[in-house]
Write a protein that holds these residues in place. Structure first.
Motif, PDB file in Angstrom:
ATOM      1  N   SER A 138      12.116  33.751 -22.786  1.00 57.46           N
ATOM      2  CA  SER A 138      12.485  34.966 -22.972  1.00 57.46           C
ATOM      3  C   SER A 138      13.397  35.054 -24.118  1.00 57.46           C
ATOM      4  O   SER A 138      13.679  36.333 -24.679  1.00 57.46           O
ATOM      5  CB  SER A 138      13.327  35.699 -21.797  1.00 57.46           C
ATOM      6  OG  SER A 138      14.571  34.715 -21.760  1.00 57.46           O
ATOM      7  N   GLY A 139      14.019  33.980 -24.682  1.00 57.66           N
ATOM      8  CA  GLY A 139      14.813  33.901 -25.804  1.00 57.66           C
ATOM      9  C   GLY A 139      16.214  34.101 -25.535  1.00 57.66           C
ATOM     10  O   GLY A 139      17.171  34.297 -26.263  1.00 57.66           O
ATOM     11  N   ASP A 140      16.406  34.452 -24.194  1.00 55.73           N
ATOM     12  CA  ASP A 140      17.907  34.888 -23.524  1.00 55.73           C
ATOM     13  C   ASP A 140      18.701  33.258 -23.782  1.00 55.73           C
ATOM     14  O   ASP A 140      18.237  32.459 -23.058  1.00 55.73           O
ATOM     15  CB  ASP A 140      17.725  35.497 -22.232  1.00 55.73           C
ATOM     16  CG  ASP A 140      19.349  35.713 -21.675  1.00 55.73           C
ATOM     17  OD1 ASP A 140      20.029  35.477 -22.297  1.00 55.73           O
ATOM     18  OD2 ASP A 140      19.140  36.860 -20.761  1.00 55.73           O
ATOM     19  N   ALA A 141      19.966  33.576 -24.373  1.00 60.44           N
ATOM     20  CA  ALA A 141      20.741  32.308 -24.658  1.00 60.44           C
ATOM     21  C   ALA A 141      21.492  32.016 -23.261  1.00 60.44           C
ATOM     22  O   ALA A 141      21.969  30.992 -23.356  1.00 60.44           O
ATOM     23  CB  ALA A 141      21.704  32.674 -25.633  1.00 60.44           C
ATOM     24  N   LYS A 192      10.938  29.105 -14.691  1.00 63.28           N
ATOM     25  CA  LYS A 192      11.547  28.671 -15.633  1.00 63.28           C
ATOM     26  C   LYS A 192      11.060  29.053 -16.939  1.00 63.28           C
ATOM     27  O   LYS A 192      11.648  29.034 -18.007  1.00 63.28           O
ATOM     28  CB  LYS A 192      11.309  27.019 -15.372  1.00 63.28           C
ATOM     29  CG  LYS A 192      12.081  26.104 -16.437  1.00 63.28           C
ATOM     30  CD  LYS A 192      12.207  24.624 -16.180  1.00 63.28           C
ATOM     31  CE  LYS A 192      12.752  23.817 -17.106  1.00 63.28           C
ATOM     32  NZ  LYS A 192      12.625  22.657 -16.803  1.00 63.28           N
ATOM     33  N   ALA A 193       9.639  28.627 -17.034  1.00 61.66           N
ATOM     34  CA  ALA A 193       8.929  28.970 -18.533  1.00 61.66           C
ATOM     35  C   ALA A 193       9.191  30.537 -18.932  1.00 61.66           C
ATOM     36  O   ALA A 193       9.709  30.739 -20.126  1.00 61.66           O
ATOM     37  CB  ALA A 193       7.603  28.864 -18.294  1.00 61.66           C
TER      38      ALA A 193
END
Length: 108
Positions: free
Chosen positions: A61-64, A55-56
């Motif tokens: 990752s910054g993936d929307a 999850k973290a």
């Protein structure tokens, strides 16, 4: 755009997956245990069971395609935006969630 039907099709490739309900929403279960559910809340999305580290990593990752809400703080679950997620990545997430809930006899 990935639909709930696509999610069910992907998960159905795994042994003994059943489309059911969990918290009164469409869900996927194995051996009666939920591992993914479609959210009806305003933000929508698909809640998928995962490890805290996974999850973290997804959130960092910054993936929307991946997000959470305060309701899921402290829980090994991530919310997936079905409009943005890569289908191959979704398949991997579903398989890992299935592995977390599947009985030992199904794990190979």
């Amino acid at each position: 755009m990935t639909t709930w039907e696509d999610v069910v099709r992907l998960a159905s490739e795994l042994p003994e997956v059943e489309a059911s309900t969990w918290y009164r929403t469409p869900a996927l279960k194995v051996a009666g245990k939920g591992f993914a559910r479609l959210r009806t809340e305003a933000e929508g999305g698909l809640v998928v069971l995962c490890g805290h580290d996974e999850k973290a990593a997804l959130l960092d990752s910054g993936d929307a395609a991946f997000f959470t809400t305060p309701h899921y703080d402290g829980h090994g679950m991530v919310i997936v935006d079905l409009d943005r997620v890569d289908v191959d990545q979704l398949r991997e997430l579903l398989e890992e969630a299935w592995r977390l809930r599947a009985p030992r006899r199904l794990l190979t």
